[in-house]
Design a protein around this motif. Structure first.
Motif, PDB file in Angstrom:
ATOM      1  N   PRO A   1       5.077 -72.694 -11.936  1.00  0.00           N
ATOM      2  CA  PRO A   1       3.722 -72.888 -12.422  1.00  0.00           C
ATOM      3  C   PRO A   1       2.819 -73.675 -11.476  1.00  0.00           C
ATOM      4  O   PRO A   1       1.619 -73.595 -11.588  1.00  0.00           O
ATOM      5  N   GLY A   2       3.370 -74.481 -10.563  1.00  0.00           N
ATOM      6  CA  GLY A   2       2.551 -75.301  -9.677  1.00  0.00           C
ATOM      7  C   GLY A   2       1.536 -74.500  -8.894  1.00  0.00           C
ATOM      8  O   GLY A   2       0.352 -74.797  -8.909  1.00  0.00           O
ATOM      9  N   GLN A   3       1.981 -73.467  -8.192  1.00  0.00           N
ATOM     10  CA  GLN A   3       1.065 -72.652  -7.403  1.00  0.00           C
ATOM     11  C   GLN A   3       0.115 -71.881  -8.315  1.00  0.00           C
ATOM     12  O   GLN A   3      -1.066 -71.738  -8.016  1.00  0.00           O
ATOM     13  N   LEU A   4       0.619 -71.398  -9.448  1.00  0.00           N
ATOM     14  CA  LEU A   4      -0.243 -70.680 -10.390  1.00  0.00           C
ATOM     15  C   LEU A   4      -1.317 -71.598 -10.964  1.00  0.00           C
ATOM     16  O   LEU A   4      -2.444 -71.172 -11.194  1.00  0.00           O
ATOM     17  N   SER A   5      -0.984 -72.871 -11.185  1.00  0.00           N
ATOM     18  CA  SER A   5      -1.992 -73.785 -11.722  1.00  0.00           C
ATOM     19  C   SER A   5      -3.097 -74.019 -10.697  1.00  0.00           C
ATOM     20  O   SER A   5      -4.258 -74.205 -11.060  1.00  0.00           O
ATOM     21  N   THR A   6      -2.766 -73.985  -9.416  1.00  0.00           N
ATOM     22  CA  THR A   6      -3.776 -74.116  -8.366  1.00  0.00           C
ATOM     23  C   THR A   6      -4.722 -72.927  -8.390  1.00  0.00           C
ATOM     24  O   THR A   6      -5.936 -73.076  -8.255  1.00  0.00           O
ATOM     25  N   ILE A   7      -4.182 -71.744  -8.606  1.00  0.00           N
ATOM     26  CA  ILE A   7      -5.005 -70.534  -8.690  1.00  0.00           C
ATOM     27  C   ILE A   7      -5.864 -70.572  -9.958  1.00  0.00           C
ATOM     28  O   ILE A   7      -7.058 -70.283  -9.914  1.00  0.00           O
ATOM     29  N   ALA A   8      -5.270 -70.944 -11.087  1.00  0.00           N
ATOM     30  CA  ALA A   8      -6.011 -71.011 -12.351  1.00  0.00           C
ATOM     31  C   ALA A   8      -7.158 -72.008 -12.261  1.00  0.00           C
ATOM     32  O   ALA A   8      -8.241 -71.780 -12.800  1.00  0.00           O
ATOM     33  N   ARG A   9      -6.964 -73.114 -11.546  1.00  0.00           N
ATOM     34  CA  ARG A   9      -7.986 -74.138 -11.401  1.00  0.00           C
ATOM     35  C   ARG A   9      -9.239 -73.602 -10.728  1.00  0.00           C
ATOM     36  O   ARG A   9     -10.349 -74.042 -11.000  1.00  0.00           O
ATOM     37  N   GLN A  10      -9.099 -72.605  -9.893  1.00  0.00           N
ATOM     38  CA  GLN A  10     -10.263 -72.040  -9.212  1.00  0.00           C
ATOM     39  C   GLN A  10     -11.205 -71.349 -10.190  1.00  0.00           C
ATOM     40  O   GLN A  10     -12.413 -71.316  -9.972  1.00  0.00           O
ATOM     41  N   GLY A  11     -10.662 -70.805 -11.278  1.00  0.00           N
ATOM     42  CA  GLY A  11     -11.498 -70.159 -12.286  1.00  0.00           C
ATOM     43  C   GLY A  11     -12.108 -71.159 -13.241  1.00  0.00           C
ATOM     44  O   GLY A  11     -13.268 -71.085 -13.606  1.00  0.00           O
ATOM     45  N   SER A  12     -11.311 -72.130 -13.658  1.00  0.00           N
ATOM     46  CA  SER A  12     -11.753 -73.182 -14.565  1.00  0.00           C
ATOM     47  C   SER A  12     -10.833 -74.366 -14.346  1.00  0.00           C
ATOM     48  O   SER A  12      -9.616 -74.227 -14.449  1.00  0.00           O
ATOM     49  N   GLY A  13     -11.408 -75.503 -14.051  1.00  0.00           N
ATOM     50  CA  GLY A  13     -10.584 -76.669 -13.750  1.00  0.00           C
ATOM     51  C   GLY A  13      -9.525 -76.952 -14.796  1.00  0.00           C
ATOM     52  O   GLY A  13      -8.351 -77.107 -14.485  1.00  0.00           O
ATOM     53  N   SER A  14      -9.922 -76.988 -16.052  1.00  0.00           N
ATOM     54  CA  SER A  14      -8.964 -77.322 -17.096  1.00  0.00           C
ATOM     55  C   SER A  14      -7.950 -76.216 -17.360  1.00  0.00           C
ATOM     56  O   SER A  14      -6.927 -76.458 -17.982  1.00  0.00           O
ATOM     57  N   CYS A  16      -5.888 -74.993 -15.394  1.00  0.00           N
ATOM     58  CA  CYS A  16      -4.624 -75.274 -14.713  1.00  0.00           C
ATOM     59  C   CYS A  16      -3.627 -75.964 -15.638  1.00  0.00           C
ATOM     60  O   CYS A  16      -2.427 -75.805 -15.488  1.00  0.00           O
ATOM     61  N   ARG A  17      -4.120 -76.694 -16.643  1.00  0.00           N
ATOM     62  CA  ARG A  17      -3.235 -77.396 -17.569  1.00  0.00           C
ATOM     63  C   ARG A  17      -2.620 -76.467 -18.603  1.00  0.00           C
ATOM     64  O   ARG A  17      -1.640 -76.821 -19.253  1.00  0.00           O
ATOM     65  N   SER A  18      -3.167 -75.290 -18.764  1.00  0.00           N
ATOM     66  CA  SER A  18      -2.717 -74.372 -19.812  1.00  0.00           C
ATOM     67  C   SER A  18      -1.427 -73.641 -19.469  1.00  0.00           C
ATOM     68  O   SER A  18      -0.878 -72.947 -20.313  1.00  0.00           O
ATOM     69  N   LEU A  19      -0.955 -73.769 -18.262  1.00  0.00           N
ATOM     70  CA  LEU A  19       0.256 -73.062 -17.854  1.00  0.00           C
ATOM     71  C   LEU A  19       1.535 -73.775 -18.277  1.00  0.00           C
ATOM     72  O   LEU A  19       2.608 -73.212 -18.209  1.00  0.00           O
ATOM     73  N   TYR A  20       1.409 -75.016 -18.703  1.00  0.00           N
ATOM     74  CA  TYR A  20       2.561 -75.799 -19.147  1.00  0.00           C
ATOM     75  C   TYR A  20       2.447 -76.082 -20.633  1.00  0.00           C
ATOM     76  O   TYR A  20       1.359 -76.114 -21.184  1.00  0.00           O
ATOM     77  N   GLY A  21       3.559 -76.363 -21.251  1.00  0.00           N
ATOM     78  CA  GLY A  21       3.559 -76.884 -22.607  1.00  0.00           C
ATOM     79  C   GLY A  21       3.633 -78.398 -22.535  1.00  0.00           C
ATOM     80  O   GLY A  21       3.818 -78.975 -21.469  1.00  0.00           O
ATOM     81  N   GLY A  22       3.507 -79.056 -23.655  1.00  0.00           N
ATOM     82  CA  GLY A  22       3.655 -80.500 -23.695  1.00  0.00           C
ATOM     83  C   GLY A  22       2.473 -81.242 -23.121  1.00  0.00           C
ATOM     84  O   GLY A  22       1.328 -80.839 -23.290  1.00  0.00           O
ATOM     85  N   PHE A  23       2.758 -82.335 -22.426  1.00  0.00           N
ATOM     86  CA  PHE A  23       1.733 -83.209 -21.869  1.00  0.00           C
ATOM     87  C   PHE A  23       1.600 -82.943 -20.381  1.00  0.00           C
ATOM     88  O   PHE A  23       2.585 -82.952 -19.647  1.00  0.00           O
TER      89      PHE A  23
END
Length: 83
Positions: A1-14, A16-23
């Motif tokens: 998920p680390g690299q995917l969260s970097t890609i997701a952040r480019q579309g919307s900053g927040s 990137c947090r949606s790729l993980y569960g929990g905190f």
């Protein structure tokens, strides 16, 4: 998920947090490219089993001020967000 969260952040900053569960923490990264800005899971979804969240949508209308514009204004005007 680390690299995917970097890609997701480019579309919307927040996003990137949606790729993980929990905190999840959103690591700011470093200028000028911010390519190391990503989400990191702090604790999994079983960390606080008694915790519940309620999400209430009060309107489906488009916002007058985008999240990006609102946050930019906050950073520029708030003493709490000065770096």
């Amino acid at each position: 998920p680390g690299q995917l969260s970097t890609i997701a952040r480019q579309g919307s900053g927040s996003a990137c947090r949606s790729l993980y569960g929990g905190f999840v923490a959103w690591r700011k990264g470093n200028p000028p490219e911010w390519t190391d800005s990503m989400a990191v899971q702090i604790a999994n979804e079983n960390h606080w089993p008694e915790l519940r969240a309620v999400i209430l949508v009060v309107s489906d209308a488009k916002k007058d001020t985008s999240s990006t514009a609102g946050m930019s204004t906050s950073v520029a005007t708030s003493t709490l967000l000065q770096h």
